[in-house]
Scaffold this active site. Structure first.
Site, PDB file in Angstrom:
ATOM      1  N   ASP A  12      13.485 -26.564  35.960  1.00  0.00           N
ATOM      2  CA  ASP A  12      14.206 -27.855  35.548  1.00  0.00           C
ATOM      3  C   ASP A  12      13.433 -29.051  35.955  1.00  0.00           C
ATOM      4  OD1 ASP A  12      15.899 -29.754  34.431  1.00  0.00           O
ATOM      5  OD2 ASP A  12      17.860 -28.674  35.182  1.00  0.00           O
ATOM      6  N   LEU A  13      12.748 -29.913  34.991  1.00  0.00           N
ATOM      7  CA  LEU A  13      12.115 -31.202  35.272  1.00  0.00           C
ATOM      8  C   LEU A  13      13.098 -31.888  35.758  1.00  0.00           C
ATOM      9  CD1 LEU A  13       9.338 -30.061  35.031  1.00  0.00           C
ATOM     10  CD2 LEU A  13       9.689 -30.150  32.477  1.00  0.00           C
ATOM     11  N   TYR A  68      12.507 -37.223  30.948  1.00  0.00           N
ATOM     12  CA  TYR A  68      11.994 -38.626  30.213  1.00  0.00           C
ATOM     13  C   TYR A  68      11.552 -39.633  30.980  1.00  0.00           C
ATOM     14  CZ  TYR A  68      13.957 -36.596  25.625  1.00  0.00           C
ATOM     15  OH  TYR A  68      14.360 -35.652  24.596  1.00  0.00           O
ATOM     16  N   ARG A  79      19.999 -44.010  39.657  1.00  0.00           N
ATOM     17  CA  ARG A  79      21.156 -43.258  39.839  1.00  0.00           C
ATOM     18  C   ARG A  79      21.782 -43.596  40.969  1.00  0.00           C
ATOM     19  NH1 ARG A  79      19.632 -37.030  37.697  1.00  0.00           N
ATOM     20  NH2 ARG A  79      18.520 -37.901  35.782  1.00  0.00           N
ATOM     21  N   ASP A  83      13.024 -29.700  28.752  1.00  0.00           N
ATOM     22  CA  ASP A  83      12.837 -29.832  30.353  1.00  0.00           C
ATOM     23  C   ASP A  83      13.047 -28.671  30.983  1.00  0.00           C
ATOM     24  OD1 ASP A  83      15.530 -30.292  29.921  1.00  0.00           O
ATOM     25  OD2 ASP A  83      15.666 -31.675  31.352  1.00  0.00           O
ATOM     26  N   GLU A  84      13.351 -27.378  30.583  1.00  0.00           N
ATOM     27  CA  GLU A  84      13.657 -26.316  31.202  1.00  0.00           C
ATOM     28  C   GLU A  84      12.787 -25.165  30.746  1.00  0.00           C
ATOM     29  OE1 GLU A  84      17.787 -25.424  31.722  1.00  0.00           O
ATOM     30  OE2 GLU A  84      18.217 -27.604  31.822  1.00  0.00           O
TER      31      GLU A  84
END
Length: 642
Positions: free
Chosen positions: A83-84, A88, A120, A175-176
């Site tokens: 999982d990146l 984006y 975040r 992304d996975e």
DNA sequence: AAGCAATAG
DNA sequence: GGTTCTATTGCTT
């Protein structure tokens, strides 16, 4: 059932995807294959048990082939999930390194779809409105992300990198990726056992070190995961999380335990714990909003609610395959295979907006969307057989805005133009098609209010050897860009196959460089040692033999035909499909070349008898209309009463 | 084969 | 929840 008797096991699995009821039987075969106590699934219900027993018996009769023993044992599987991290945002930070250390958000329309970790920390979250995000974090830097091109390119680079290591890679979104490394582990285990885990081990307690010897496969899997994450970072500059477990479900669930840029291994003894600690049923992959609502109607909200719920009642509500599947998931049981994704099955482009209510606007938008879609399609190299137009209508009363779509086959000559040079021509004719579809959905005489338009190509057909439609080996011959495979520099070996990997001749599963998509120059020099591009790929060709008759079939690439509207090339001499690099092709062994040519030639004529003969009246009208309209730009032409 | 719902990131 | 921009699978006709 009698029919099934003659099928090899692999076919069972294909069927299992088409008909749910066969899933049980396929499952049973699985169990037979490993012939251990595994075929005693926990069954708390006699009705279900009867199901199992019936199919069990049937399958025992039906499968007795040699292929049975080849199936990997699910109990020993090692599955990786990658999982990146905030994908984006990472891509944008690579494109502009100045964004590395500032709070960064990716904006689509008025939404911040994702953001980096700096943002975040300041309270920005996924899918937050721009207003809210700016309020939380006034210094937030926003980059527009409506155009997914860069993300898509990078996404496939990641998948290709994993594919260069192992053929069993399944994408999930951009992304996975899942990777089934069971075979690799089996091979490496014999020569390079490991004594510890790389990264975290999911556990309730602190001490996890000693357990490596009890789970050598998973321990080794954690090293492979670490190597692959390192490769993704070294070569592509992307950080990621990974999960190591015995199934897709568990690998996915565990991979996000420590974020970002961390990995976690889940041991079987902690399955109950991780399932129980999920916030609710919605957290189970595969349980979406609707399913969660139906389950909630039965009083089920937590995972353990579902675990304890009697299967009979669940079956009554959802039907047996679905019920069993859900119940299994709640228990952390998932035997679904990693399905190699291969090239995408559809390409689409869409745009959303506040309001669109006049036909001219619609037409311009569709034209714009078609422009980029056709270009993408051309790069892909395959030929779409069907076209779909979708809209989202605004309705003030209901606010119930789901999508509506109409689709139609793409006439042969149009489809051909998409792939070949003159795609403007194709766009014009597709626009005409699109407007016809549009008038089927929207009464253009009355006022309308659209908020989204989508154009989509599907039923993508390669004139390649379709040993499998997914993961076509043709993509590995492509000149610069195979389907979604952007130019990628030939990268040096990292540590992937150095320390822990199996060396020696059997390296199709271990070597990175061998599996890497090669640019033509390199391909000419280095032997193509690739098999297993698809699971059903033919025998390995390990030498770069100079084919005896390479020149014969390899005609120069297409450049002549394409402005003539007809299907003239049935009689034309054979040409290589446009996504096949002649140079690379000529490096193949002669017998493989011959075989490929035969495959391609079989597919060459695409008469589509059913389409032509089905509704002669309407078909004929469509064709005439299409021709005329590509020249005339009269709006009224699109909307006649029919 | 067409259209849509559900699911996912 | 839906919002964005995709993509896949399965159900229903």
């Amino acid at each position: 059932m009698v029919l099934l008797k003659s099928f090899p096991v692999g076919v069972f699995c294909v069927l299992a995807h088409c008909f749910n009821f066969i899933t049980i039987k396929c499952q049973t075969i699985h169990n037979f294959a490993m012939e251990s106590s595994e075929d005693e699934m926990e069954v708390d219900d006699t009705e279900w048990k009867q199901h199992l027993t019936d199919s069990h018996l049937t399958c025992r009769v039906s499968v007795s082939g040699p292929s049975l023993s080849k199936r990997p044992t699910p109990a020993h599987r090692v599955i990786l999930h990658f999982d990146l991290d905030c994908f984006y945002a990472q891509v944008e930070m690579i494109r502009n390194p100045a964004l590395r250390d500032v709070p960064l958000g990716i904006q689509q329309k008025y939404i911040v779809v994702t953001c980096n970790y700096v943002a975040r920390q300041q309270g920005v979250t996924k899918l937050m409105s721009v207003t809210d995000a700016k309020q939380k974090c006034p210094q937030l830097v926003l980059v527009k992300g409506e155009d997914l091109t860069h993300y898509r390119v990078m996404s496939y680079q990641v998948t290709d990198l994993l594919l260069s290591f192992c053929p069993l890679v399944e994408r999930l979104g951009f992304d996975e990726n899942f990777v089934d490394i069971t075979e690799i582990i089996q091979k490496r285990l014999t020569c390079t056992p490991v004594s510890s885990f790389k990264g975290y081990v999911y556990s309730t307690s602190k001490a996890a070190e000693i357990k490596a010897s009890f789970h050598p496969e998973l321990a080794l899997g954690s090293h492979v995961a670490a190597e692959l994450r390192e490769a993704i970072r070294d070569r592509l500059g992307l950080t990621s999380c990974a999960g190591v477990a015995t199934s897709k479900l568990l690998a996915k669930l565990v991979s996000g335990t420590f974020k970002p840029n961390q990995q976690t291994t889940l041991l079987p003894e902690n399955v109950d714990h991780i399932m129980g600690s999920l916030g609710g049923l919605r957290k189970i992959p595969g349980v979406g909003h609707q399913t969660a609502k139906r389950l909630q109607a039965l009083g089920l909200v937590s995972v353990s609610d579902l675990q304890l719920f009697p299967l009979t009642a669940l079956i009554r509500e959802l039907g047996s395959p679905c019920a069993a599947h859900l119940k299994n998931l709640s228990l952390g049981v998932d035997d679904s295979p990693v399905n190699p994704t291969g090239a995408p099955q559809s390409l689409s482009d869409e745009d959303s907006f506040k309001k669109m209510s006049c036909v001219k606007e619609v037409m311009d938008k569709i034209q714009q969307l078609l422009g980029s879609l056709v270009e993408r399609m051309r790069k892909d190299g395959r030929q779409p057989q069907t076209f779909r137009l979708s809209v989202r209508k605004y309705s003030a009363s209901n606010k119930w805005c789901s999508r509506e779509s109409r689709q139609c086959p793409i006439p042969n000559h149009v489809g051909h133009k998409i792939t070949s040079a003159s795609s403007d021509d194709a766009s014009a004719q597709l626009l005409s098609l699109a407007m016809k579809l549009f008038s089927k959905m929207v009464d253009t005489a009355a006022p309308f209010h659209l908020t989204l338009i989508n154009v989509c190509f599907s039923n993508l057909q390669s004139r390649a050897p379709a040993a499998s439609t997914r993961g076509s080996i043709t993509s590995f011959f492509a000149p610069s860009a195979c389907p979604q495979n952007p130019s990628q520099s030939p990268v040096a070996h990292s540590n992937i196959d150095s320390s822990t990997s199996v060396n020696g001749a059997e390296d199709r599963l271990c070597s990175l460089s061998v599996m890497s998509p090669l640019p033509p120059e390199n391909a000419a020099k280095s032997p193509i040692v690739r098999d297993a591009a698809s699971p059903k790929a033919g025998p390995t060709q390990s030498t770069s033999s100079v084919p005896a008759d390479a020149s014969r079939p390899v005609t120069a690439s297409r450049s002549s035909t394409c402005s003539d509207g007809g299907d003239a090339d049935i009689t034309a001499t054979y040409r290589l499909p446009p996504n096949v690099d002649p140079q690379v092709f000529s490096q193949l062994p002669a017998n493989l070349q011959t075989e490929l040519i035969r495959e391609w030639e079989q597919r060459r004529p695409i008469p589509k008898i059913p389409i032509l003969s089905r509704k002669p009246g309407r078909e004929a009208k469509d064709k005439k209309g299409t021709r005329r309209r590509s020249q005339a730009n009269s709006l009224l032409d699109y909307f006649k009463p029919a």
